[in-house]
Design an enzyme around this catalytic site. Structure first.
Site, PDB file in Angstrom:
ATOM      1  N   ARG A  73      38.116 -52.399  40.802  1.00 51.91           N
ATOM      2  CA  ARG A  73      37.340 -51.704  39.785  1.00 51.91           C
ATOM      3  C   ARG A  73      36.048 -52.433  39.458  1.00 51.91           C
ATOM      4  NH1 ARG A  73      41.731 -48.460  37.472  1.00 51.91           N
ATOM      5  NH2 ARG A  73      41.117 -47.239  35.731  1.00 51.91           N
TER       6      ARG A  73
ATOM      7  N   ARG B 183      45.243 -33.622  29.831  1.00 47.59           N
ATOM      8  CA  ARG B 183      46.392 -34.072  30.642  1.00 47.59           C
ATOM      9  C   ARG B 183      47.618 -34.391  29.784  1.00 47.59           C
ATOM     10  NH1 ARG B 183      45.109 -38.776  34.881  1.00 47.59           N
ATOM     11  NH2 ARG B 183      44.364 -39.913  33.065  1.00 47.59           N
TER      12      ARG B 183
ATOM     13  N   ARG C  65      48.951 -39.536  27.694  1.00 47.24           N
ATOM     14  CA  ARG C  65      48.709 -40.961  27.863  1.00 47.24           C
ATOM     15  C   ARG C  65      47.943 -41.475  26.649  1.00 47.24           C
ATOM     16  NH1 ARG C  65      46.279 -42.484  33.734  1.00 47.24           N
ATOM     17  NH2 ARG C  65      44.973 -43.813  32.445  1.00 47.24           N
TER      18      ARG C  65
END
Ligand code: AMP
Length: 212
Positions: free
Chosen positions: A92, A126, A161
């Site tokens: 990342r 999500r 999440r």
């Protein structure tokens, strides 16, 4: 025998790295999917020392320090050096990418591109089944029967999440822009990048074309 494949997935949060990995697994069932985010979440759930160290960074959408992350990835890859794998969520930043190149070879880097507005809806919409992990989205893919998971049939309260919130998302997008995006040029210079539009799921033939 199939040749070994070492694949890195690049793309902003919500680009579909997890979904793409599942599609790759349909084509190459033996490939090992390593998601650093999933490993951190699993450790957090089990309250391991690694999970506790990672928690504050994850809650804020910041990167877990490289020493912790690199060490964790090395341990995961050491066991599977002769196997095929797809790395989702790592590297990342440049430091991680340089570290990775000292411990393994890479065959391709697949960059998933998706329109910014879709990314936002994918993240903020999500939710998943806590029983089997199946992922849904309130804008795009809802369970067929409200409150029941299509995959495992559980009647269950779906979960979001904790880092899929507006506040954290901004940090995650910032981190992508500042730290992760430079990896595109890093890997382009090595001739490894294949860019694909991942607005929609790809056909099996297209997945094969991308990974072989
Ligand atoms: P993800 O599921 O890939 O979106 O990752 C969720 C969170 O885990 C990130 O926002 C980071 O806090 C942490 N994380 C995952 N992968 C890395 C990584 N390669 N380096 C540092 N932190 C990471």
């Amino acid at each position: 025998m199939q040749e070994t494949k070492h694949i890195i997935l690049l793309g902003p949060p919500g680009a579909g790295k997890g979904t793409f990995s599942s599609q790759v697994k349909e084509v190459l069932p033996d490939i090992i999917h390593i998601s650093t985010g999933d490993i951190f979440r699993e450790n957090l759930k089990n309250e391991t020392p690694l999970g506790l160290k990672a928690k504050s960074y994850m809650d804020e959408g910041k990167l877990v320090p490289d020493e912790i992350t690199n060490d964790m990835v090395k341990k995961s890859l050491d066991d599977i050096s002769d196997k095929s794998w797809v790395l989702d969520g790592y590297p990342r930043n440049l430091n991680q990418a340089e570290f990775l190149s000292t411990i393994t070879s890479i065959d391709s880097v697949i960059l998933l591109s998706v329109d910014h507005k879709i990314l936002i809806k994918r993240i903020l919409g999500r939710f998943s089944c806590p029983n089997c992990g199946e992922i849904y989205n309130k804008y795009f893919i809802k369970p067929k029967k409200k409150g029941i998971c299509d995959k495992c049939n559980s009647k269950i309260e779906f979960k979001q999440r904790p880092d899929d919130t507006k506040e954290t998302l901004n940090n995650r997008l910032d981190v992508y822009e500042k730290n992760t995006k430079p990896l595109i040029d890093f890997y382009k210079d090595q001739g490894l990048v294949k860019e694909i539009d991942y607005t929609n799921k790809l056909s099996e033939d297209k997945i094969k074309e991308v990974i072989f």
